[in-house]
Design a protein around this motif. Structure first.
Motif, mmCIF file in Angstrom:
data_model
loop_
_atom_site.group_PDB
_atom_site.id
_atom_site.type_symbol
_atom_site.label_atom_id
_atom_site.label_comp_id
_atom_site.label_asym_id
_atom_site.label_seq_id
_atom_site.Cartn_x
_atom_site.Cartn_y
_atom_site.Cartn_z
ATOM 1 N N ASN A 1 -9.137 -7.987 -8.167
ATOM 2 C CA ASN A 1 -10.011 -8.987 -8.785
ATOM 3 C C ASN A 1 -11.009 -9.578 -7.786
ATOM 4 O OD1 ASN A 1 -7.877 -10.294 -7.394
ATOM 5 N ND2 ASN A 1 -8.082 -12.141 -8.644
ATOM 6 N N ARG A 2 -11.774 -8.719 -7.149
ATOM 7 C CA ARG A 2 -12.728 -9.189 -6.134
ATOM 8 C C ARG A 2 -13.721 -10.192 -6.695
ATOM 9 N NH1 ARG A 2 -16.039 -6.110 -1.364
ATOM 10 N NH2 ARG A 2 -17.557 -7.759 -1.002
ATOM 11 N N ASP A 3 -14.245 -9.925 -7.902
ATOM 12 C CA ASP A 3 -15.268 -10.802 -8.466
ATOM 13 C C ASP A 3 -14.738 -12.222 -8.693
ATOM 14 O OD1 ASP A 3 -17.063 -8.739 -8.433
ATOM 15 O OD2 ASP A 3 -16.810 -8.213 -10.542
ATOM 16 N N GLU A 4 -13.429 -12.346 -8.901
ATOM 17 C CA GLU A 4 -12.843 -13.668 -9.099
ATOM 18 C C GLU A 4 -12.634 -14.404 -7.777
ATOM 19 O OE1 GLU A 4 -9.266 -13.311 -11.314
ATOM 20 O OE2 GLU A 4 -10.194 -12.269 -13.002
ATOM 21 N N ILE A 5 -12.504 -13.659 -6.682
ATOM 22 C CA ILE A 5 -12.263 -14.274 -5.375
ATOM 23 C C ILE A 5 -13.575 -14.617 -4.678
ATOM 24 C CG2 ILE A 5 -11.163 -13.945 -3.126
ATOM 25 C CD1 ILE A 5 -9.370 -11.821 -4.497
ATOM 26 N N GLU A 6 -14.544 -13.730 -4.768
ATOM 27 C CA GLU A 6 -15.838 -13.949 -4.101
ATOM 28 C C GLU A 6 -16.525 -15.185 -4.681
ATOM 29 O OE1 GLU A 6 -18.801 -14.009 -1.703
ATOM 30 O OE2 GLU A 6 -17.298 -12.408 -1.466
ATOM 31 N N GLY A 7 -16.740 -16.179 -3.826
ATOM 32 C CA GLY A 7 -17.388 -17.414 -4.255
ATOM 33 C C GLY A 7 -16.473 -18.400 -4.950
ATOM 34 N N LYS A 8 -15.194 -18.091 -5.038
ATOM 35 C CA LYS A 8 -14.247 -18.992 -5.708
ATOM 36 C C LYS A 8 -14.137 -20.303 -4.940
ATOM 37 C CE LYS A 8 -9.485 -19.372 -7.391
ATOM 38 N NZ LYS A 8 -9.860 -19.601 -8.813
ATOM 39 N N LYS A 9 -14.179 -21.423 -5.659
ATOM 40 C CA LYS A 9 -14.038 -22.730 -5.043
ATOM 41 C C LYS A 9 -12.735 -23.379 -5.494
ATOM 42 C CE LYS A 9 -18.976 -23.584 -4.479
ATOM 43 N NZ LYS A 9 -20.127 -24.475 -4.776
ATOM 44 N N VAL A 10 -11.977 -23.833 -4.522
ATOM 45 C CA VAL A 10 -10.717 -24.513 -4.818
ATOM 46 C C VAL A 10 -10.795 -25.919 -4.248
ATOM 47 C CG1 VAL A 10 -9.376 -22.395 -4.860
ATOM 48 C CG2 VAL A 10 -9.624 -23.630 -2.706
ATOM 49 N N THR A 11 -10.135 -26.846 -4.928
ATOM 50 C CA THR A 11 -10.111 -28.245 -4.503
ATOM 51 C C THR A 11 -8.697 -28.649 -4.157
ATOM 52 O OG1 THR A 11 -12.019 -28.791 -5.885
ATOM 53 C CG2 THR A 11 -10.612 -30.619 -5.185
ATOM 54 N N ILE A 12 -8.539 -29.309 -3.018
ATOM 55 C CA ILE A 12 -7.251 -29.856 -2.612
ATOM 56 C C ILE A 12 -7.390 -31.373 -2.612
ATOM 57 C CG2 ILE A 12 -5.454 -29.913 -0.846
ATOM 58 C CD1 ILE A 12 -6.479 -27.247 0.194
ATOM 59 N N ALA A 13 -6.608 -32.039 -3.442
ATOM 60 C CA ALA A 13 -6.709 -33.492 -3.577
ATOM 61 C C ALA A 13 -6.238 -34.190 -2.303
ATOM 62 C CB ALA A 13 -5.887 -33.960 -4.776
ATOM 63 N N LYS A 14 -6.578 -35.451 -2.204
ATOM 64 C CA LYS A 14 -6.255 -36.239 -1.013
ATOM 65 C C LYS A 14 -4.769 -36.176 -0.684
ATOM 66 C CE LYS A 14 -6.137 -41.058 0.545
ATOM 67 N NZ LYS A 14 -6.522 -42.452 0.238
ATOM 68 N N ASP A 15 -3.920 -36.297 -1.679
ATOM 69 C CA ASP A 15 -2.478 -36.356 -1.444
ATOM 70 C C ASP A 15 -1.800 -34.988 -1.470
ATOM 71 O OD1 ASP A 15 -2.594 -39.134 -1.237
ATOM 72 O OD2 ASP A 15 -2.356 -39.381 -3.405
ATOM 73 N N ASP A 16 -2.574 -33.918 -1.671
ATOM 74 C CA ASP A 16 -2.010 -32.566 -1.680
ATOM 75 C C ASP A 16 -2.279 -31.871 -0.348
ATOM 76 O OD1 ASP A 16 -1.089 -32.875 -4.258
ATOM 77 O OD2 ASP A 16 -2.883 -32.018 -5.161
ATOM 78 N N VAL A 17 -1.523 -30.812 -0.106
ATOM 79 C CA VAL A 17 -1.687 -30.093 1.166
ATOM 80 C C VAL A 17 -2.040 -28.626 0.970
ATOM 81 C CG1 VAL A 17 -0.155 -31.633 2.442
ATOM 82 C CG2 VAL A 17 0.812 -29.618 1.309
ATOM 83 N N ARG A 18 -2.042 -28.149 -0.267
ATOM 84 C CA ARG A 18 -2.333 -26.733 -0.449
ATOM 85 C C ARG A 18 -2.865 -26.443 -1.843
ATOM 86 N NH1 ARG A 18 2.833 -23.548 0.622
ATOM 87 N NH2 ARG A 18 3.255 -25.323 1.969
#
Length: 309
Positions: A96-113
């Motif tokens: 699933n390259r197209d899903e990974i390329e440019g993918k943005k993930v958010t980690i909240a203040k109280d989360d670590v991963r």
């Protein structure tokens, strides 16, 4: 004067008490990709179609952050040059390259991963890897982030591992006294362990005339003189081999026949959800995979009848 000094000291102490020093020696927040070890290679069995890598936030934990991921095949060549490896980028059609390329993930203040899925079609990838060197990797890296990036852990090479089945030994010399019975153990093996699944190999036995390395001829075993105790064997998740029990019965072997033979053949494979709760994946849907390659499917049973004392 003494009273003034005491009051001044008290005032300083009060101001000091208002400051929290607990975070003074903690580093600022940063992100990196989690890998299995310092080699930056994360290995997954090809028989699990969905796998996850971790985007990790380390430091004080005061900030939320956004991380953008990418795939860059040129990084594989750089890694090979620096580490003396010979990895090859997995063609984009297989995952699933197209899903990974440019993918943005958010980690909240109280989360670590945060977790990112890497998916592929197990059947297509098995066929591809069975025909080519087992060196494919997917170079996932952090393109940008709203906080600092740990440069030494910016890249992870996701490596699918193909396990294949074989008999443990092609030739298996065994002995049994005349007019007696014995159970002997031969074996089957995997090229690499599958940590998350059990592998069941189906077996069959057929009498056959065989010749050993010394030129000794083994006549085809009479009916019932050599047989499998069970026609399947399971290699548990995390293991690479299992014993196959073969029963010898010399009572029906004619006088003057001292050597008999036959072949045990792996006739099929079933890769399926393990019964081991410590190794099972919670998202395993129980699909049984039957397309594991068998590299060496046949073993010879070379049984010699010895005289009773």
């Amino acid at each position: 004067m003494r009273k003034t000094i005491i009051l001044t000291a008290a005032a300083v102490a009060a101001l000091t008490a208002c400051h929290d020093y607990r975070n003074d020696f903690m580093v600022e927040d940063s992100v990196y990709l989690r890998s299995a070890d310092q080699s930056l290679v994360e290995e997954f069995t090809v028989y699990d179609a969905t796998n996850r890598i971790g985007v990790i936030k380390a430091g004080r934990g005061f900030e939320d952050c956004t991380v953008e991921l990418g795939v860059d095949n040129d990084l594989v060549g750089d890694y090979n040059y620096e580490n003396g490896t010979d990895f090859v980028p997995l063609p984009k059609a297989f995952y699933n390259r197209d899903e990974i390329e440019g993918k943005k993930v958010t980690i909240a203040k109280d989360d670590v991963r945060a977790k990112v899925d890497i998916t592929w079609d197990s059947r297509e990838l098995v066929l591809e890897m069975n025909a080519t060197p087992d060196k494919y990797v997917i170079p996932v890296y952090i393109k940008s982030a709203s906080i600092d990036i740990q440069e030494e852990k910016r890249l992870v090479l996701v490596r699918p591992i193909l396990s294949t089945a074989s008999v443990r030994d092609v030739n298996n010399p065994v002995t049994c006294r005349e007019n007696s019975m014995a159970t002997v153990k031969v074996g089957v093996t995997l090229s690499s362990a599958i940590k998350t699944k059990d592998v069941t190999l189906n077996l069959s036995f057929a009498p056959a005339e065989l010749t050993d390395s010394k030129g000794n001829v083994f006549t085809a075993a009479p009916s019932g003189s050599i047989k499998l105790v069970k026609e399947s064997v399971t290699i548990p998740a995390g293991d690479v081999e299992a014993d196959v029990e073969v029963e010898l019965d010399m009572a029906g072997v004619p006088d003057g026949t001292d050597r008999i033979g036959g072949t045990v053949t792996i006739t099929g494979c079933e890769v399926k959800k393990t019964s081991n709760v410590d190794k099972a994946r919670s998202d395993d849907d129980g699909t049984v995979i039957t397309y594991m390659p068998v590299k060496t499917p046949v073993m010879n049973i070379l049984a010699t009848k010895t005289k009773a004392h």
